[in-house]
Design a protein around this motif. Structure first.
Motif, PDB file in Angstrom:
ATOM      1  N   GLY A   4       0.826  -1.198   0.000  1.00  0.00           N
ATOM      2  CA  GLY A   4       0.000   0.000   0.000  1.00  0.00           C
ATOM      3  C   GLY A   4       0.857   1.243   0.000  1.00  0.00           C
ATOM      4  O   GLY A   4       2.087   1.182  -0.110  1.00  0.00           O
ATOM      5  N   GLU A   5       0.183   2.373   0.145  1.00  0.00           N
ATOM      6  CA  GLU A   5       0.847   3.678   0.156  1.00  0.00           C
ATOM      7  C   GLU A   5       0.282   4.494   1.312  1.00  0.00           C
ATOM      8  O   GLU A   5      -0.921   4.490   1.554  1.00  0.00           O
ATOM      9  CB  GLU A   5       0.592   4.406  -1.159  1.00  0.00           C
ATOM     10  CG  GLU A   5       1.191   5.783  -1.220  1.00  0.00           C
ATOM     11  CD  GLU A   5       0.839   6.521  -2.496  1.00  0.00           C
ATOM     12  OE1 GLU A   5       1.354   7.629  -2.677  1.00  0.00           O
ATOM     13  OE2 GLU A   5       0.044   6.010  -3.301  1.00  0.00           O
ATOM     14  N   VAL A   6       1.158   5.199   2.026  1.00  0.00           N
ATOM     15  CA  VAL A   6       0.745   6.056   3.135  1.00  0.00           C
ATOM     16  C   VAL A   6       0.882   7.512   2.713  1.00  0.00           C
ATOM     17  O   VAL A   6       1.890   7.902   2.124  1.00  0.00           O
ATOM     18  CB  VAL A   6       1.585   5.776   4.400  1.00  0.00           C
ATOM     19  CG1 VAL A   6       1.166   6.687   5.543  1.00  0.00           C
ATOM     20  CG2 VAL A   6       1.472   4.303   4.815  1.00  0.00           C
ATOM     21  N   VAL A   7      -0.143   8.302   3.023  1.00  0.00           N
ATOM     22  CA  VAL A   7      -0.171   9.722   2.680  1.00  0.00           C
ATOM     23  C   VAL A   7      -0.569  10.503   3.925  1.00  0.00           C
ATOM     24  O   VAL A   7      -1.497  10.121   4.638  1.00  0.00           O
ATOM     25  CB  VAL A   7      -1.195   9.991   1.551  1.00  0.00           C
ATOM     26  CG1 VAL A   7      -1.309  11.475   1.258  1.00  0.00           C
ATOM     27  CG2 VAL A   7      -0.828   9.222   0.298  1.00  0.00           C
ATOM     28  N   PHE A   8       0.146  11.601   4.194  1.00  0.00           N
ATOM     29  CA  PHE A   8      -0.244  12.510   5.268  1.00  0.00           C
ATOM     30  C   PHE A   8      -1.363  13.400   4.740  1.00  0.00           C
ATOM     31  O   PHE A   8      -1.184  14.093   3.740  1.00  0.00           O
ATOM     32  CB  PHE A   8       0.933  13.375   5.729  1.00  0.00           C
ATOM     33  CG  PHE A   8       2.063  12.606   6.338  1.00  0.00           C
ATOM     34  CD1 PHE A   8       1.854  11.696   7.362  1.00  0.00           C
ATOM     35  CD2 PHE A   8       3.365  12.802   5.903  1.00  0.00           C
ATOM     36  CE1 PHE A   8       2.906  11.004   7.935  1.00  0.00           C
ATOM     37  CE2 PHE A   8       4.430  12.112   6.465  1.00  0.00           C
ATOM     38  CZ  PHE A   8       4.193  11.206   7.489  1.00  0.00           C
TER      39      PHE A   8
END
Length: 89
Positions: A4-8
Motif C-alpha cells: 500500500g501507500e501512506v499519505v499525510f
C-alpha cells in the motif's frame, strides 16, 4: 504480498517517508517495515487465505488499523494519516 501507500492528509504534496507499518496475525510473529521514499510499503512471502492486521503509525498522527485477508496478492491502496488532535490543557 500485502502492499500500500501512506499519505499525510495535511501534506498531500509530500511523500510519507519512514512511516512504521506493522503486519500481525494470530500465531505469527509481527513483521515491521517503514515506508520508502514514495510512501509505499510491501510485505512479501505471506500465507495465502489468512487474516492479518495492518497497523500504520507515525509520530504526531493518529494510528490507522485495518484487517486484510490474503486471498491472493493484496494492494490496500492509499492510507491517509491525520494529525493527532491538539490537547487542551
Amino acid at each position: 504480498f500485502v502492499a500500500g501507500e501512506v499519505v499525510f492528509r495535511d501534506k498531500k504534496d509530500e511523500c510519507a517517508v519512514g512511516v512504521k507499518v506493522t503486519l500481525s496475525s494470530k500465531g505469527w510473529a509481527d513483521v515491521i517495515t517503514k515506508t520508502d521514499n514514495y510512501g509505499e510499503f510491501e510485505f512479501e512471502g505471506l500465507d495465502a487465505d489468512k487474516d492479518y492486521t495492518l497497523l500504520v503509525e507515525h509520530s504526531g498522527y493518529s494510528p490507522r488499523k485495518m484487517k486484510v485477508k490474503t486471498k491472493i496478492d493484496m494492494y490496500v491502496g492509499e492510507i491517509l494519516l491525520s494529525k493527532t488532535p491538539a490537547r487542551n490543557t
